[in-house]
Design an enzyme around this catalytic site. Structure first.
Site, mmCIF file in Angstrom:
data_model
loop_
_atom_site.group_PDB
_atom_site.id
_atom_site.type_symbol
_atom_site.label_atom_id
_atom_site.label_comp_id
_atom_site.label_asym_id
_atom_site.label_seq_id
_atom_site.Cartn_x
_atom_site.Cartn_y
_atom_site.Cartn_z
ATOM 1 N N ASP A 1 31.277 43.176 17.882
ATOM 2 C CA ASP A 1 32.185 43.320 19.009
ATOM 3 C C ASP A 1 33.212 42.180 19.024
ATOM 4 O OD1 ASP A 1 33.402 43.725 21.444
ATOM 5 O OD2 ASP A 1 31.554 43.643 22.627
ATOM 6 N N SER B 1 31.529 45.017 29.372
ATOM 7 C CA SER B 1 32.754 44.240 29.197
ATOM 8 C C SER B 1 33.018 43.351 30.426
ATOM 9 C CB SER B 1 33.915 45.206 28.929
ATOM 10 O OG SER B 1 35.011 44.532 28.401
#
Ligand code: NAG
Ligand code: NAG
Ligand code: NAG
Ligand code: NAG
Ligand code: NAG
Ligand code: NAG
Ligand code: NAG
Ligand code: NAG
Ligand code: NAG
Length: 535
Positions: free
Chosen positions: A455, A177
């Site tokens: 995602d 991330s």
């Protein structure tokens, strides 16, 4: 993982957990306790200010602070690398399982390396300033965090191990991330210090209006759940926007039990908690969030789930009709109301003195936003997205050719209220400070890009749809985990916890590929540094 206050759920935290907590002993599981005993806190003295030449950081500081890390020495063999897992925007304690059974353990075992969890400055216990006032947050920048990683590699002393500093030891960084973006940048900015990096779901492109956050849900959630979310959002927007001068908005809010919420955009934001949960799904049931599934199950149930809402039936029908929507949606609307009540409204106990629906759900909250003490850990990532990263999840930004999954009243202006109130930041973030490193196009030798097909953060990575295809090579691996969500290659399970589809084949394949290319990178290291060959 408890969802944060749902307002701006996506932008508030890439992680979605109430970040930087030191779990108290009451809530710590036996496994977490075991991890804390196996991996004692370690500390390194770190300069607060790496850039005395940059006026952004004035007044400068010559002081140091204690930055925390943890390491696993069990796999170390002479000549092996340091596998550094950048902890990102939370307490590093949250990453300890990755050292024991996640990707840091896998890579260390395969290479005879030392696994490290590195705590990001300002998070957890690595706090350089006495509080989180706007002035004291000036050292919370991506550039300073990257310089910390370089400084660490050049100065760390691992107790009980030989001198393993860079550049005489190979450093391989892993991050997921935000941390995934950091490791990509560290490889490019400090190539002599970091020999390689794996950027997992690395959000290498900073984006102010990140309406695309909900694209993964639109494209991959169960069709019926998507359609109902779009239709009910459209119904709500019709009332709040087209009928704003009538009594209908008040009636709508009251029907949701949110009649005391003054601002319509705050009302609309309070409804987005369910659809924002996709990113917290994981293949390991012990860390999976089932909330996204609950949301869709509520919305798509053909029968009324919440029996005490039956009395709202006539009002729901009447509002649907007034907005020109089919009354066949009544049951779905009531189930939506029940879901929002169960997950948001009922959590706001307005019998507590001083507590109102506005204080629970409004984006504007001057009293809370004025607090600078270090218990206000929400200030940290918020400051980072207000100043550099953006990622405000809006409905307003969705192209007019498609129906949004959250209200169009959720605008940049609304989502950035906290930036103005908490930090006096009213300009858009300086995304150039991030995107100068390459954005979507970032590439570098021995920099791996690994993403998840489903995602919500994929549109901020080099796997964003519509970019030119990249060929995956050992030098520059480029891997999309089929069916994967947010950094699904990061966590792992012990041998005894494995089962059919656990982990899924696409995750196993990604992790095996990572082991193989990191081994190849270490072969390259040994060849290039002849003297390491015979160690
Ligand atoms: C400060 O120095 C670093 C190297 O020490 C350099 O990369 C950077 O560009 C300089 N920044 C400014 C604002 O001059
Ligand atoms: C930091 O150290 C430099 C060099 O010793 C000195 O010139 C400067 O005044 C110091 N700055 C602060 C804020 O103490
Ligand atoms: C570790 O090695 C580096 C480079 O050889 C050296 O500069 C540093 O002083 C050493 N650290 C310790 C604690 O000996
Ligand atoms: C709404 O406001 C009214 C008037 O201030 C108050 O009596 C009531 O308790 C509030 N209800 C909720 C759920 O906050
Ligand atoms: C995780 O939760 C989702 C719902 O949010 C569910 O669809 C999925 O089956 C769960 N996965 C596992 C491995 O438990
Ligand atoms: C509806 O959502 C609530 C809140 O997440 C959950 O507890 C409940 O199990 C869901 N109901 C159904 C039928 O899925
Ligand atoms: C809202 O949720 C609370 C807590 O689950 C429940 O007690 C209450 O009856 C619900 N309200 C409605 C109108 O369903
Ligand atoms: C709400 O707060 C009041 C006052 O603090 C307390 O007595 C009550 O138990 C709380 N209700 C819930 C559902 O937590
Ligand atoms: C807020 O920022 C503006 C300009 O950026 C500045 O003029 C003003 O003094 C600041 N206000 C506070 C309270 O810091």
């Amino acid at each position: 993982m408890a969802p944060l206050r749902v307002v701006a759920a996506a932008a508030l935290s890439l992680l979605g957990i109430a970040s930087a907590q030191e779990l108290d002993s009451e809530t710590v599981s036996p496994y977490d306790k075991w991890l804390r005993e196996r991996y004692p806190d370690r500390w390194i003295d770190m300069p607060i200010d790496h850039f005395h030449n940059d006026t952004t950081y004035e007044p400068h500081s010559n002081d140091t602070f204690r930055l925390r890390y943890w390491f696993e020495p069990a796999y170390y063999k002479p000549g092996g690398p340091v596998i550094l897992l950048q902890g990102g925007e939370t307490s590093g304690v949250d990453r300890l399982p990755l050292l024991h059974k996640g990707i840091a353990a896998m890579l260390a075992e395969a290479t005879g390396g030392v696994g490290v969890v590195f705590e990001h400055r300002y998070y957890g216990k690595s706090i350089p300033t006495e509080d989180f006032s706007t002035e004291n947050l000036r050292f919370l920048s991506t550039d300073q965090a990257l310089a910390d990683m370089a400084y660490f590699a050049k100065h760390v002393e691992f107790e009980g191990l030989p001198n393993l500093t860079a550049p005489d030891t190979a450093y391989i960084a892993f991050g997921g991330s935000y941390a995934g973006a950091l490791v990509a940048f560290v490889r490019k900015l400090y190539p002599d210090v970091y020999w390689g990096a794996i950027s997992s779901s690395g959000v290498t492109a900073a984006i102010w209006d990140y309406w695309e956050y909900f694209e993964a849900a639109r494209l991959f959630a169960p069709k019926e759940c998507v359609l109902l979310t779009q239709t009910l959002t459209h119904f709500i927007d019709t009332i709040l926007i087209s009928k704003s001068s009538t009594d209908l908005p008040r009636r709508l809010k009251s029907m949701f039990g949110l009649g005391n919420l003054s601002n319509d955009a705050d009302f609309a934001s309070t409804l987005t908690g369910g659809i924002s949960q996709l990113q917290y799904t994981n293949w390991d049931p012990s860390i999976n969030s089932t909330e996204f599934g609950h949301y869709c199950a509520n919305l798509t149930s053909p029968t009324l789930i919440h029996p005490n809402l039956a009395s709202l039936h006539p009002e729901a029908q009447s509002l649907l009709a007034a907005a020109g929507h089919p009354t066949a949606l009544t049951t779905s609307l009531l189930n939506y109301i029940g879901y929002v009540n169960a997950t948001a409204v009922s959590g706001c106990n307005t019998t507590i003195p001083g507590r109102t629906q506005d204080s629970c759900f409004a984006a504007s909250n001057p009293d809370v936003h004025a607090r600078p003490d270090t218990a206000q850990t929400w200030r940290l990532w918020t400051y980072q997205y207000c100043t550099e990263w953006g990622y405000l999840a809006t409905g307003a930004g969705v192209p007019s050719t498609q129906l949004p999954l959250v209200s169009r009243l959720i605008t940049l202006d609304h989502q950035s209220i906290v930036c103005r109130e908490a930090f006096n930041v009213s300009a858009p973030p300086n995304v150039d400070a991030i995107n100068k490193h390459g954005g979507f196009g970032i590439s570098y030798p021995r920099l791996a890009i690994v993403d998840g097909e489903r995602d919500p953060w994929k549109p901020a990575t080099p796997h964003r749809l519509g970019l030119a295809e990249r060929k995956s090579t050992v030098d520059e691996p480029f891997i999309l985990i089929e069916g994967g969500v947010h950094h699904w290659d990061e966590n792992g399970v012990l041998e005894g916890e494995r089962g059919p589809g656990m982990p899924p084949g696409s995750v196993v394949a990604a992790q095996e590929a990572e082991v193989e290319f990191v081994k190849a990178w270490m072969e390259e290291w040994k060849t290039e540094r002849g003297r390491h060959g015979d160690l």
